[in-house]
Write a protein that holds these residues in place. Structure first.
Motif, PDB file in Angstrom:
ATOM      1  N   ALA A  16       0.784  -1.442   0.054  1.00 47.80           N
ATOM      2  CA  ALA A  16       0.010  -0.020  -0.056  1.00 47.80           C
ATOM      3  C   ALA A  16       0.757   1.212   0.116  1.00 47.80           C
ATOM      4  O   ALA A  16       0.304   2.223  -0.475  1.00 47.80           O
ATOM      5  CB  ALA A  16      -0.836   0.117   1.213  1.00 47.80           C
ATOM      6  N   HIS A  17       1.833   1.110   0.668  1.00 43.00           N
ATOM      7  CA  HIS A  17       2.820   2.463   0.701  1.00 43.00           C
ATOM      8  C   HIS A  17       3.453   2.442  -0.491  1.00 43.00           C
ATOM      9  O   HIS A  17       3.872   3.707  -1.165  1.00 43.00           O
ATOM     10  CB  HIS A  17       4.177   2.395   1.807  1.00 43.00           C
ATOM     11  N   ARG A  18       3.934   1.437  -1.224  1.00 44.12           N
ATOM     12  CA  ARG A  18       4.571   1.672  -2.754  1.00 44.12           C
ATOM     13  C   ARG A  18       3.594   2.300  -3.480  1.00 44.12           C
ATOM     14  O   ARG A  18       3.786   2.996  -4.289  1.00 44.12           O
ATOM     15  CB  ARG A  18       5.047   0.236  -2.962  1.00 44.12           C
ATOM     16  N   ALA A  19       2.219   1.597  -3.539  1.00 38.38           N
ATOM     17  CA  ALA A  19       1.277   2.331  -4.280  1.00 38.38           C
ATOM     18  C   ALA A  19       1.163   3.794  -4.010  1.00 38.38           C
ATOM     19  O   ALA A  19       1.011   4.679  -5.014  1.00 38.38           O
ATOM     20  CB  ALA A  19      -0.220   1.342  -4.182  1.00 38.38           C
ATOM     21  N   LEU A  20       1.115   4.149  -2.725  1.00 33.12           N
ATOM     22  CA  LEU A  20       0.910   5.647  -2.525  1.00 33.12           C
ATOM     23  C   LEU A  20       1.952   6.680  -2.955  1.00 33.12           C
ATOM     24  O   LEU A  20       1.759   7.398  -3.664  1.00 33.12           O
ATOM     25  CB  LEU A  20       1.002   5.734  -1.006  1.00 33.12           C
ATOM     26  N   VAL A  21       3.018   5.999  -2.885  1.00 31.38           N
ATOM     27  CA  VAL A  21       4.440   6.607  -3.556  1.00 31.38           C
ATOM     28  C   VAL A  21       4.063   6.601  -4.911  1.00 31.38           C
ATOM     29  O   VAL A  21       4.462   7.972  -5.567  1.00 31.38           O
ATOM     30  CB  VAL A  21       5.895   5.820  -3.345  1.00 31.38           C
ATOM     31  N   GLY A  22       3.521   5.586  -5.813  1.00 35.63           N
ATOM     32  CA  GLY A  22       3.320   5.782  -7.181  1.00 35.63           C
ATOM     33  C   GLY A  22       2.423   6.867  -7.670  1.00 35.63           C
ATOM     34  O   GLY A  22       2.516   7.436  -8.497  1.00 35.63           O
ATOM     35  N   LEU A  23       1.331   6.958  -6.550  1.00 33.87           N
ATOM     36  CA  LEU A  23       0.358   7.886  -7.157  1.00 33.87           C
ATOM     37  C   LEU A  23       0.784   9.331  -6.878  1.00 33.87           C
ATOM     38  O   LEU A  23       0.476  10.364  -7.580  1.00 33.87           O
ATOM     39  CB  LEU A  23      -0.660   7.754  -5.983  1.00 33.87           C
ATOM     40  N   VAL A  24       1.584   9.577  -5.963  1.00 35.50           N
ATOM     41  CA  VAL A  24       2.280  10.699  -5.570  1.00 35.50           C
ATOM     42  C   VAL A  24       3.190  11.290  -6.878  1.00 35.50           C
ATOM     43  O   VAL A  24       3.232  12.661  -7.243  1.00 35.50           O
ATOM     44  CB  VAL A  24       2.935  10.865  -4.185  1.00 35.50           C
ATOM     45  N   MET A  25       4.026  10.232  -7.032  1.00 33.08           N
ATOM     46  CA  MET A  25       5.233  10.541  -8.109  1.00 33.08           C
ATOM     47  C   MET A  25       4.470  10.894  -9.274  1.00 33.08           C
ATOM     48  O   MET A  25       4.817  11.443 -10.263  1.00 33.08           O
ATOM     49  CB  MET A  25       6.000   9.285  -8.174  1.00 33.08           C
ATOM     50  N   ALA A  26       3.386  10.243  -9.803  1.00 33.93           N
ATOM     51  CA  ALA A  26       2.654  10.253 -11.036  1.00 33.93           C
ATOM     52  C   ALA A  26       2.082  11.877 -11.106  1.00 33.93           C
ATOM     53  O   ALA A  26       2.048  12.322 -12.388  1.00 33.93           O
ATOM     54  CB  ALA A  26       1.687   9.353 -11.310  1.00 33.93           C
ATOM     55  N   ALA A  27       1.794  12.351 -10.051  1.00 38.45           N
ATOM     56  CA  ALA A  27       1.236  13.742 -10.029  1.00 38.45           C
ATOM     57  C   ALA A  27       2.013  14.927  -9.812  1.00 38.45           C
ATOM     58  O   ALA A  27       1.679  16.045  -9.826  1.00 38.45           O
ATOM     59  CB  ALA A  27       0.067  13.890  -9.016  1.00 38.45           C
ATOM     60  N   THR A  28       3.392  14.521  -9.625  1.00 42.40           N
ATOM     61  CA  THR A  28       4.127  15.565  -9.386  1.00 42.40           C
ATOM     62  C   THR A  28       5.007  16.074 -10.656  1.00 42.40           C
ATOM     63  O   THR A  28       5.363  15.336 -11.580  1.00 42.40           O
ATOM     64  CB  THR A  28       5.492  14.913  -8.341  1.00 42.40           C
ATOM     65  N   VAL A  29       5.442  17.475 -10.661  1.00 46.21           N
ATOM     66  CA  VAL A  29       5.738  18.071 -11.898  1.00 46.21           C
ATOM     67  C   VAL A  29       6.932  18.859 -11.564  1.00 46.21           C
ATOM     68  O   VAL A  29       7.196  19.105 -10.488  1.00 46.21           O
ATOM     69  CB  VAL A  29       4.524  18.740 -12.348  1.00 46.21           C
ATOM     70  N   ARG A  30       7.906  19.313 -12.872  1.00 49.63           N
ATOM     71  CA  ARG A  30       8.515  20.105 -12.662  1.00 49.63           C
ATOM     72  C   ARG A  30       8.207  21.408 -13.401  1.00 49.63           C
ATOM     73  O   ARG A  30       7.617  21.320 -14.317  1.00 49.63           O
ATOM     74  CB  ARG A  30      10.006  19.679 -12.935  1.00 49.63           C
ATOM     75  N   ILE A  31       8.895  22.608 -12.825  1.00 48.63           N
ATOM     76  CA  ILE A  31       8.396  23.680 -13.470  1.00 48.63           C
ATOM     77  C   ILE A  31       9.521  24.567 -14.189  1.00 48.63           C
ATOM     78  O   ILE A  31      10.662  24.685 -13.353  1.00 48.63           O
ATOM     79  CB  ILE A  31       7.666  24.708 -12.288  1.00 48.63           C
ATOM     80  N   HIS A  32       9.544  24.859 -15.242  1.00 46.25           N
ATOM     81  CA  HIS A  32      10.448  25.741 -15.806  1.00 46.25           C
ATOM     82  C   HIS A  32      10.107  27.074 -16.497  1.00 46.25           C
ATOM     83  O   HIS A  32       8.962  27.433 -16.381  1.00 46.25           O
ATOM     84  CB  HIS A  32      10.935  25.065 -17.167  1.00 46.25           C
ATOM     85  N   ARG A  33      11.006  27.955 -16.764  1.00 45.50           N
ATOM     86  CA  ARG A  33      10.656  29.266 -17.296  1.00 45.50           C
ATOM     87  C   ARG A  33      10.141  28.911 -18.668  1.00 45.50           C
ATOM     88  O   ARG A  33      10.640  27.770 -19.499  1.00 45.50           O
ATOM     89  CB  ARG A  33      11.848  30.195 -17.526  1.00 45.50           C
ATOM     90  N   PRO A  34       9.213  29.783 -18.937  1.00 52.24           N
ATOM     91  CA  PRO A  34       8.778  29.491 -20.457  1.00 52.24           C
ATOM     92  C   PRO A  34       9.794  29.757 -21.740  1.00 52.24           C
ATOM     93  O   PRO A  34      10.361  30.818 -21.638  1.00 52.24           O
ATOM     94  CB  PRO A  34       7.474  30.331 -20.713  1.00 52.24           C
ATOM     95  N   GLU A  35      10.176  28.488 -22.231  1.00 52.39           N
ATOM     96  CA  GLU A  35      10.997  28.877 -23.266  1.00 52.39           C
ATOM     97  C   GLU A  35      10.324  28.083 -24.838  1.00 52.39           C
ATOM     98  O   GLU A  35       9.677  27.250 -24.680  1.00 52.39           O
ATOM     99  CB  GLU A  35      12.274  28.007 -23.349  1.00 52.39           C
ATOM    100  N   ARG A  36      10.807  28.907 -25.798  1.00 49.61           N
ATOM    101  CA  ARG A  36      10.372  28.351 -27.194  1.00 49.61           C
ATOM    102  C   ARG A  36      10.892  26.776 -27.370  1.00 49.61           C
ATOM    103  O   ARG A  36      12.044  26.428 -26.946  1.00 49.61           O
ATOM    104  CB  ARG A  36      10.756  29.159 -28.408  1.00 49.61           C
TER     105      ARG A  36
END
Length: 695
Positions: A16-36
């Motif tokens: 269950a804890h591994r499944a929880l980590v998978g759900l969290v990681m799937a929704a985690t994003v990285r944010i960048h400056r807008p570039e072409r």
């Protein structure tokens, strides 16, 4: 940090804890400056920090991450599962707490609460985290999971997760600078903005703000601080007027839809929370809670924080004023009840709260509000019948039927609607006929005319030499501009009716840019589809029935009916005779026709045409096989109801297309939707005579 009595088992299997980590990681994003251009997989070009999807098309992160973009614009990059390709989507910062770094201590700092909401500017499928509705400090245990993106010193960005212990807080609990202290694991640069998850209950409780100057640990901000987002200054007339309500209503509907969907076998957040032994105290299971929050999210929000606090104060054994981030939405009020005594009393308290939500004064009322109240009442009644006494059930029935709010009272807080200018039904429109050349694949003859009166079409231009499909937008730019000039008024752009064969019903003329550097046609004006081949009809009553259906949709309130999808599963569209049995004011909605490889795709839309419907909606984009389509069903039905009559539906769809183009997340469900509009009172030229003869 102590655990309130009776709040979650704090256990759960390692799976269950591994499944929880998978759900969290799937929704985690990285944010960048807008570039072409494309952001390469793992590239740190313009990398600002981390964030996570809190609701469909909404990202929560730190203000010091989001506000480092350009003009409040950033790129959101995510990978929903390890084997998928990365997706980069532009987003805009809708709100930041606070809006500037004024008063920050230390170089590069940002004052608490240091939170920001980013809205995506185009629709894209992605998973979302589950965010706690509990007040600050109500955790199931002392351990938390944190996640984000970092290079970890390697120079290549990668997803990262770890575990920490909650060591306490620092800052003033009555002010915005309170933060949770975390320790026990190393935190790398770039993780700021990532989610902090209560491991015992399986829900996001905070946003990672900073890392310690030492070797391990850092701080996080409680997600309940989002309740302090500015309240709209004027009257709230729609969910989207208040970003807080828009985000969390969408969040709760998302999780309810996935819990109740029969499509797919993946663990949902409610499934994992059940395996962890979590829930709403002893009163509700995680599945029951997800269902309830989804139903509450269908209601208009509370009139104000003051009114919600008053409602809670009238319930026994509740002390809502003790929480420094006061509840703002229905979900917040529910979370304030979880520390009530256990047993039947806890469930009774929740059901009384639901009855108060049903009868509360509204900031606005939608056509769907009455159905939402009935749905919540059905849930309350079912829970009471299963677990509570007959005496209490009798009391609930009295609350439902004797203490209803006064009719019309909800409108007292809503300004009078602004009416659109009156328009005659004979307003001119532009006809574009596209005819495939059978002997030359992918080439088309075309004709353009202006319909000023029923059946009176004035020709504008035509070409029977065959134009390639990809060349049509540029070739038609001039003739269409001339036709529109003959029809448009300063306050109203004329409708474009596109006449095609059945084989071209999926053609997205509304997405054409005419001219190529302009906005899409469907954003500039209403664009509808007409089918040249309407199918055969019984000789005795076919024509009359077709006209009667149309007349009913323009004189009575329409209602939508999804005809090709049940419980998220594709089903065959009913046969023609069964479709003809639907009420004349029915608007068929096709949820899953956008898959040309599926034999039912074209056949289903053909049956709708053969059954004599003059108005129908369908989405041309192929849905994922396991896609949850409840939001599409719900929103399509609401849009049909809000339009009222068929003559208003083209402009309703036009407004939705404008909203999608403008990045309005609440309208993303309509991306790719097409509207059939077969007005028998405006017969197509050529239905009895030849189409257009240019002079």
């Amino acid at each position: 940090m102590t655990q309130p009595p009776g709040r979650g088992a704090g256990g759960g299997s390692e799976g269950a804890h591994r499944a929880l980590v998978g759900l969290v990681m799937a929704a985690t994003v990285r944010i960048h400056r807008p570039e072409r251009g494309y952001v390469p997989d793992g590239s740190d070009r313009g990398f600002l920090g981390s964030g996570f999807f809190i609701a469909p098309s909404w990202v929560l992160t730190c203000a010091h991450v989001a506000m480092e973009g350009e003009g409040r614009h950033v790129n959101v990059v995510f990978k929903p599962d390890p084997g998928s390709a990365e997706t980069a989507v532009e987003g805009t910062v809708v709100a930041a707490l606070p809006e500037s770094r004024s008063g920050a201590s230390g170089a590069g700092g940002w004052p608490a609460p240091d939170l920001a909401l980013i809205r995506l500017l185009r629709p894209v499928a992605h998973p979302c985290v589950y965010v706690t509705e509990r007040p600050a400090g109500m955790f199931g245990g002392g351990s938390v999971l944190y996640a984000g993106w970092t290079d970890g010193g390697s120079g290549q960005l990668t997803r990262f997760s770890g575990r920490c212990q909650v060591m306490g807080t620092f800052g003033d609990w009555a002010e915005d600078d309170e933060q949770m202290r975390l320790d026990g694991d190393r935190m790398y640069p770039g993780l700021s903005g990532g989610p902090v998850v209560d491991l015992a209950r399986g829900e996001v409780v905070g946003v990672l703000k900073s890392r310690s100057d030492g070797a391990t640990g850092g701080t996080s901000i409680g997600v309940e601080r989002l309740r302090t987002l500015p309240v709209p200054p004027g009257a709230v007339a729609a969910e989207s007027d208040d970003p807080y309500q828009a985000v969390f209503h969408a969040h709760d509907r998302y999780h309810a839809d996935r819990h109740t969907s029969s499509v797919g076998t993946e663990r949902t957040w409610a499934d994992v929370q059940r395996e962890l032994g979590a829930g709403a105290g002893l009163a509700l299971s995680p599945q029951q809670r997800a269902d309830l929050l989804g139903r509450l999210a269908e209601l208009p929000p509370p009139l104000s924080t003051r009114s919600l606090l008053g409602l809670l104060d009238r319930l026994p054994d509740t002390h809502p004023s003790e929480y420094h981030a006061a509840p703002r939405g229905w979900r917040d009020g529910l979370g304030a009840l979880y520390d009530a005594p256990g047993g039947d009393g806890a469930l009774e308290l929740i059901l009384r709260y639901c009855m108060s939500a049903i009868s509360a004064e509204r900031p606005y009322v939608l056509p769907s509000t009455q159905d939402a109240e009935a749905s919540l009442w059905d849930w309350v009644k079912r829970m009471a019948e299963e677990r509570l006494s007959r005496k209490f059930r009798h009391e609930l029935a009295g609350l439902r039927y004797n203490d209803r709010h006064a009719p019309g009272r909800e409108h007292a807080r809503t300004p009078a609607p602004t009416l659109e200018p009156a328009r005659t039904r004979s307003a001119p429109f532009v006809l574009l006929e596209l005819e495939p050349r059978g002997w030359e694949p992918d080439r088309y003859d075309w004709r353009i005319g202006v319909d000023r009166h029923a059946g009176d079409v004035l020709p504008v231009a035509e070409d029977s030499r065959g134009t390639a499909l990809d060349a049509l937008p540029a070739r038609l730019a001039g003739p269409l501009a001339e036709a529109f000039r003959r029809c448009d008024e300063p306050d109203s752009r004329a409708m474009l009716q596109v006449v095609v064969d059945r084989s071209l019903m999926e053609l997205e003329v509304d997405a054409w840019r005419v001219p190529p550097d302009g906005r899409p046609l469907g954003v500039l004006r209403p664009v509808v589809i007409r089918c040249r081949d309407r199918g055969r009809w019984p000789a005795d009553d076919g024509t009359d029935e077709r006209e009667a259906r149309w007349n009913r949709t323009v004189s009575a309130a329409m209602r939508a009916a999804v005809v090709d999808c049940e419980d998220g599963m594709r089903v065959p569209v009913p046969v023609v005779e069964e479709l003809r049995g639907l009420a004349y004011e029915t608007v068929p909605v096709l949820c899953r026709p956008g898959d040309p490889a599926h034999p039912e795709a074209a056949a289903g839309l053909g049956r709708v045409l053969d059954a004599g419907f003059g108005v129908a909606l369908w989405r041309r984009r192929a849905a994922e096989p396991v896609a949850v389509c409840t939001e599409f069903h719900r929103s399509a039905a609401r849009s049909v109801t809000e339009a009222g009559t068929a003559d208003q539906l083209p402009r309703k769809i036009h407004r939705l297309r404008q909203g999608v183009h403008a990045g309005r997340a609440e309208m993303f469900w309509s991306d790719g939707v097409a509207l059939l509009y077969q007005d028998p009172h405006h017969p197509l030229p050529g239905s009895g005579d030849e189409f257009l003869e240019a002079p």
